[in-house]
Motif scaffolding. Structure first.
Motif, PDB file in Angstrom:
ATOM      1  N   VAL A 439       0.834  -1.199   0.000  1.00 42.06           N
ATOM      2  CA  VAL A 439       0.000   0.000   0.000  1.00 42.06           C
ATOM      3  C   VAL A 439       0.871   1.252   0.000  1.00 42.06           C
ATOM      4  O   VAL A 439       0.635   2.196  -0.777  1.00 42.06           O
ATOM      5  N   ALA A 440       1.889   1.279   0.846  1.00 42.59           N
ATOM      6  CA  ALA A 440       2.764   2.451   0.951  1.00 42.59           C
ATOM      7  C   ALA A 440       3.484   2.717  -0.363  1.00 42.59           C
ATOM      8  O   ALA A 440       3.631   3.880  -0.775  1.00 42.59           O
ATOM      9  N   ARG A 441       3.936   1.663  -1.035  1.00 42.53           N
ATOM     10  CA  ARG A 441       4.642   1.845  -2.298  1.00 42.53           C
ATOM     11  C   ARG A 441       3.712   2.424  -3.365  1.00 42.53           C
ATOM     12  O   ARG A 441       4.085   3.326  -4.119  1.00 42.53           O
ATOM     13  N   PHE A 442       2.473   1.930  -3.412  1.00 41.74           N
ATOM     14  CA  PHE A 442       1.525   2.429  -4.398  1.00 41.74           C
ATOM     15  C   PHE A 442       1.165   3.894  -4.114  1.00 41.74           C
ATOM     16  O   PHE A 442       1.141   4.727  -5.024  1.00 41.74           O
ATOM     17  N   VAL A 443       0.907   4.205  -2.837  1.00 43.64           N
ATOM     18  CA  VAL A 443       0.518   5.569  -2.472  1.00 43.64           C
ATOM     19  C   VAL A 443       1.657   6.547  -2.736  1.00 43.64           C
ATOM     20  O   VAL A 443       1.434   7.677  -3.200  1.00 43.64           O
ATOM     21  N   LYS A 444       2.877   6.136  -2.460  1.00 45.53           N
ATOM     22  CA  LYS A 444       4.028   7.008  -2.701  1.00 45.53           C
ATOM     23  C   LYS A 444       4.133   7.378  -4.179  1.00 45.53           C
ATOM     24  O   LYS A 444       4.381   8.540  -4.536  1.00 45.53           O
ATOM     25  N   THR A 445       3.934   6.384  -5.043  1.00 46.61           N
ATOM     26  CA  THR A 445       3.987   6.647  -6.481  1.00 46.61           C
ATOM     27  C   THR A 445       2.839   7.542  -6.914  1.00 46.61           C
ATOM     28  O   THR A 445       3.004   8.462  -7.719  1.00 46.61           O
ATOM     29  N   ALA A 494       3.690  24.704 -13.741  1.00 47.05           N
ATOM     30  CA  ALA A 494       2.710  23.689 -14.115  1.00 47.05           C
ATOM     31  C   ALA A 494       3.091  23.009 -15.422  1.00 47.05           C
ATOM     32  O   ALA A 494       2.947  21.793 -15.567  1.00 47.05           O
ATOM     33  N   ALA A 495       3.593  23.792 -16.388  1.00 48.22           N
ATOM     34  CA  ALA A 495       3.991  23.202 -17.664  1.00 48.22           C
ATOM     35  C   ALA A 495       5.155  22.239 -17.489  1.00 48.22           C
ATOM     36  O   ALA A 495       5.181  21.142 -18.077  1.00 48.22           O
ATOM     37  N   ALA A 496       6.120  22.622 -16.653  1.00 48.21           N
ATOM     38  CA  ALA A 496       7.267  21.738 -16.406  1.00 48.21           C
ATOM     39  C   ALA A 496       6.821  20.459 -15.705  1.00 48.21           C
ATOM     40  O   ALA A 496       7.290  19.358 -16.029  1.00 48.21           O
ATOM     41  N   ALA A 497       5.915  20.593 -14.765  1.00 48.66           N
ATOM     42  CA  ALA A 497       5.444  19.413 -14.034  1.00 48.66           C
ATOM     43  C   ALA A 497       4.666  18.486 -14.948  1.00 48.66           C
ATOM     44  O   ALA A 497       4.842  17.263 -14.921  1.00 48.66           O
ATOM     45  N   TRP A 498       3.812  19.067 -15.812  1.00 48.88           N
ATOM     46  CA  TRP A 498       2.980  18.218 -16.665  1.00 48.88           C
ATOM     47  C   TRP A 498       3.805  17.430 -17.677  1.00 48.88           C
ATOM     48  O   TRP A 498       3.387  16.368 -18.139  1.00 48.88           O
ATOM     49  N   SER A 499       4.989  17.911 -17.996  1.00 48.72           N
ATOM     50  CA  SER A 499       5.826  17.184 -18.949  1.00 48.72           C
ATOM     51  C   SER A 499       6.213  15.794 -18.432  1.00 48.72           C
ATOM     52  O   SER A 499       6.583  14.919 -19.210  1.00 48.72           O
ATOM     53  N   ASN A 500       6.107  15.615 -17.100  1.00 44.02           N
ATOM     54  CA  ASN A 500       6.421  14.310 -16.511  1.00 44.02           C
ATOM     55  C   ASN A 500       5.186  13.454 -16.275  1.00 44.02           C
ATOM     56  O   ASN A 500       5.294  12.353 -15.717  1.00 44.02           O
ATOM     57  N   ALA A 501       4.016  13.941 -16.682  1.00 47.78           N
ATOM     58  CA  ALA A 501       2.784  13.244 -16.344  1.00 47.78           C
ATOM     59  C   ALA A 501       2.728  11.831 -16.915  1.00 47.78           C
ATOM     60  O   ALA A 501       2.361  10.882 -16.226  1.00 47.78           O
ATOM     61  N   LYS A 502       3.095  11.700 -18.194  1.00 43.23           N
ATOM     62  CA  LYS A 502       3.007  10.377 -18.822  1.00 43.23           C
ATOM     63  C   LYS A 502       3.916   9.381 -18.123  1.00 43.23           C
ATOM     64  O   LYS A 502       3.527   8.228 -17.876  1.00 43.23           O
ATOM     65  N   ARG A 503       5.139   9.818 -17.767  1.00 44.13           N
ATOM     66  CA  ARG A 503       6.071   8.906 -17.082  1.00 44.13           C
ATOM     67  C   ARG A 503       5.548   8.519 -15.706  1.00 44.13           C
ATOM     68  O   ARG A 503       5.601   7.352 -15.311  1.00 44.13           O
ATOM     69  N   LEU A 504       5.028   9.489 -14.972  1.00 50.06           N
ATOM     70  CA  LEU A 504       4.525   9.187 -13.634  1.00 50.06           C
ATOM     71  C   LEU A 504       3.297   8.285 -13.685  1.00 50.06           C
ATOM     72  O   LEU A 504       3.138   7.393 -12.848  1.00 50.06           O
ATOM     73  N   TRP A 505       2.424   8.507 -14.659  1.00 52.20           N
ATOM     74  CA  TRP A 505       1.263   7.617 -14.793  1.00 52.20           C
ATOM     75  C   TRP A 505       1.715   6.195 -15.112  1.00 52.20           C
ATOM     76  O   TRP A 505       1.156   5.223 -14.594  1.00 52.20           O
ATOM     77  N   HIS A 506       2.746   6.089 -15.929  1.00 49.32           N
ATOM     78  CA  HIS A 506       3.314   4.763 -16.221  1.00 49.32           C
ATOM     79  C   HIS A 506       3.834   4.112 -14.935  1.00 49.32           C
ATOM     80  O   HIS A 506       3.628   2.912 -14.698  1.00 49.32           O
ATOM     81  N   ASP A 507       4.469   4.909 -14.090  1.00 47.28           N
ATOM     82  CA  ASP A 507       4.964   4.382 -12.811  1.00 47.28           C
ATOM     83  C   ASP A 507       3.819   3.896 -11.933  1.00 47.28           C
ATOM     84  O   ASP A 507       3.927   2.864 -11.255  1.00 47.28           O
ATOM     85  N   VAL A 508       2.720   4.635 -11.946  1.00 45.96           N
ATOM     86  CA  VAL A 508       1.554   4.225 -11.150  1.00 45.96           C
ATOM     87  C   VAL A 508       1.018   2.885 -11.633  1.00 45.96           C
ATOM     88  O   VAL A 508       0.723   1.984 -10.841  1.00 45.96           O
ATOM     89  N   THR A 509       0.910   2.739 -12.954  1.00 42.72           N
ATOM     90  CA  THR A 509       0.356   1.492 -13.491  1.00 42.72           C
ATOM     91  C   THR A 509       1.304   0.320 -13.276  1.00 42.72           C
ATOM     92  O   THR A 509       0.866  -0.812 -13.066  1.00 42.72           O
ATOM     93  N   VAL A 510       2.622   0.573 -13.322  1.00 42.75           N
ATOM     94  CA  VAL A 510       3.583  -0.502 -13.095  1.00 42.75           C
ATOM     95  C   VAL A 510       3.566  -0.933 -11.623  1.00 42.75           C
ATOM     96  O   VAL A 510       3.577  -2.124 -11.299  1.00 42.75           O
ATOM     97  N   THR A 511       3.550   0.051 -10.717  1.00 43.29           N
ATOM     98  CA  THR A 511       3.442  -0.284  -9.292  1.00 43.29           C
ATOM     99  C   THR A 511       2.171  -1.085  -9.066  1.00 43.29           C
ATOM    100  O   THR A 511       2.159  -2.059  -8.314  1.00 43.29           O
ATOM    101  N   GLY A 512       1.119  -0.621  -9.737  1.00 45.15           N
ATOM    102  CA  GLY A 512      -0.055  -1.426  -9.971  1.00 45.15           C
ATOM    103  C   GLY A 512      -0.948  -1.774  -8.809  1.00 45.15           C
ATOM    104  O   GLY A 512      -0.564  -1.696  -7.682  1.00 45.15           O
ATOM    105  N   PRO A 513      -2.179  -2.160  -9.101  1.00 42.35           N
ATOM    106  CA  PRO A 513      -3.171  -2.443  -8.057  1.00 42.35           C
ATOM    107  C   PRO A 513      -2.700  -3.512  -7.065  1.00 42.35           C
ATOM    108  O   PRO A 513      -2.559  -4.680  -7.421  1.00 42.35           O
ATOM    109  N   PHE A 514      -2.467  -3.094  -5.841  1.00 42.78           N
ATOM    110  CA  PHE A 514      -1.973  -4.008  -4.805  1.00 42.78           C
ATOM    111  C   PHE A 514      -3.055  -4.948  -4.302  1.00 42.78           C
ATOM    112  O   PHE A 514      -2.773  -5.916  -3.610  1.00 42.78           O
TER     113      PHE A 514
END
Length: 516
Positions: A439-445, A494-514
């Motif tokens: 749970v902690a790993r998923f929430v952190k991501t 905000a523009a700089a942060a959003w440039s990482n959105a796709k990578r971070l979403w990928h990290d969320v999906t890889v960490t994946g539903p616990f």
């Protein structure tokens, strides 16, 4: 016997209104009775009884002395439940051997373990009591107490009303509350007089100072039924909301509206999560009321954020830009006006009814529907089974809203942000049922992803607040120059942060539903 009470903190004006209201209702079985009560609370020097959740007192009521034990006390939704055992105490002397219920006597003796009992605090109250009979046949004793709480040389005035159920169901207490206090401004008492006495002895105060209350983890377990889990989660939401209403009413702490808005959002997330179990028209109505209150609280919270999280950091980065002072002053003036409007609303009959009806919904199992023959099975369903479905539903919605994340419009990003927040609250509620490491790993991501949306939301909120004809500082050239600094910096961030959105979403999906 089990004592069931609703308690309210009063002042002289609210006592006057209550007595006046009572005269016009014609609910009294007989004339009100006035008497003076002196209650002395005893414990060991280490307060062993208090730690065991037990109160032991000797009370003088007229010429009578009564020994009372209150055990297994709990307060939920303002409702106090306790096992109360009384016996005569000739001469006002403690005598544990006279406790008539053997199980309670054993609990007291075990807690004391042979230690000396000494007075800790006392109360001296003028009590006016009336026994009220409601239309449904329920009987309730109304006690209005005015007096002092005393600990050693310390004294503090205290006024309180108690509604004790004598006959009938608990629902009647909430009905009577709405009848006796129709105008709003009611303050539930969440502490017994003995607890206030202990606090006076320890801190010099008999009433708690309103402090922002964060959400607490609800200790769910896999063997819980879905109904019990729903009840405990909703109780936690109620406590967070009620505590932070007091903070907003009586302090200017920015954390008050912040935690109140979070509490209201968590409540709505909990309603959605448990809808298959406790879905009921009353729940839908309460959800809409929470949304309305949340919108009003949000206006104040947004102004706090603009000042402390947006303007102040930019002013610190550009200390010689004088426009920030003008802009901050204009927004502070708007904030104080909004704060007073919110306080007026939170004191209103509508806001009070929301609190009372939410407590009633939770504490009286208002969700029960006799005509729904399949409801019993749903209520008895293990929470672990429901949790997988609830988390899966939230996750599926997030995945749907995140499709084509690089090309999402502003509105679509906002919708994804809301879905991620709902998933986050659901995880906070149900996380104790799963591996804490996973749970902690998923929430952190996921937090990293949510931080991006925080920047986007701050930008959108600042634009909405600062770029209208009637915006604070709209007619001040210096303030408008500061607005340019703020929006420029926030847009770049905000523009700089959003440039990482796709990578971070990928990290969320890889960490994946616990939970799978």
């Amino acid at each position: 016997m089990t004592e069931i009470e609703l308690k309210f903190v009063l002042n002289e004006e609210s006592i006057r209104r209550l007595k006046s209201r009572l005269k016009g209702l014609e609910l009294n079985e007989s004339a009100a009775r006035t008497r003076t009560l002196r209650s002395v609370y005893y414990d060991t020097p280490e307060h062993s009884l208090r730690k065991a959740g037990t109160a032991l007192r000797i009370r003088r009521d007229g010429r009578r002395w009564i020994q009372t034990v209150k055990a297994r006390a709990s307060i939920n939704g303002g409702l106090l439940r306790a096992q109360e055992v009384e016996n005569p105490a000739p001469g006002g002397r403690l005598d544990l051997t006279r406790i008539p219920v053997l199980a309670v006597r054993a609990e007291v003796e075990e807690a004391i373990a042979g230690a000396e009992l000494v007075p800790v605090c006392e109360t001296q109250m003028k009590r006016v009591t009336s026994v009220l009979t409601l239309e449904n046949g329920a009987r309730v004793e109304l006690a209005i107490d005015s007096g002092e709480i005393i600990a050693g040389e310390l004294r503090e005035p205290f006024r309180e009303a108690e509604l004790e159920l004598l006959e009938g169901d608990v629902d009647s207490l909430y009905d009577l509350t709405q009848t006796l206090f129709p105008d709003g401004g009611l303050h539930l008492s969440t502490m017994s007089k003995s607890e206030r006495g202990y606090m006076l002895a320890e801190t010099g105060r008999a009433q708690t100072e309103p402090l922002p209350r964060n959400a607490c983890t609800v200790p769910l377990s896999a063997e819980m039924t879905s109904e019990i889990a729903a009840r405990d989660v909703l109780r936690e939401c109620f406590e967070q909301i009620s505590a932070n209403i007091e903070v907003v009413l009586f302090t200017d702490a920015p954390e008050g509206p912040h935690q109140l808005r979070i509490g209201l959002r968590r409540l709505r997330a909990a309603f959605g999560m448990f809808k298959p179990v406790i879905g009921h028209p009353e729940m839908l109505r309460l959800n809409e009321e929470a949304k309305i209150i949340g919108a009003q609280v949000g206006v104040l919270r947004d102004l706090d954020v603009v000042i402390t999280d947006i303007i102040d950091p930019e002013h610190e980065a550009h200390p010689h830009e004088q426009g920030f002072n003008a802009l901050r002053s204009a927004i502070e003036a708007r904030r104080e006006a909004v704060r007073e409007e919110l306080r007026e609303y939170l004191r209103s009959e509508r806001a009070q009814s929301f609190q009372i009806d939410l407590a009633r919904f939770i504490e009286t199992r208002r969700w029960l529907a006799p005509e729904d023959f399949e409801q019993t099975a749903r209520l008895a369903q293990p929470i672990r089974e429901l949790s997988c479905k609830a988390l899966g539903k939230r996750w599926k919605s997030c995945v749907k809203h995140a499709r084509g994340i690089d090309q999402l419009t502003i509105d679509e990003r906002h919708e994804l942000r809301k879905e991620l927040k709902k998933l986050r609250y659901t995880i906070e509620f149900l996380g104790p049922l799963y591996s804490q490491k996973k749970v902690a790993r998923f929430v952190k991501t996921m937090k990293k992803m949510q931080n991006i949306f925080g920047d986007l939301n701050d930008l959108a909120m600042a634009e909405e607040l600062l770029c209208k004809n009637d915006s604070p500082g709209a007619r001040n050239a210096n303030a408008q120059r500061a607005v340019g600094w703020v929006l420029g910096a926030r847009s770049a961030r905000a523009a700089a942060a959003w440039s990482n959105a796709k990578r971070l979403w990928h990290d969320v999906t890889v960490t994946g539903p616990f939970w799978r």
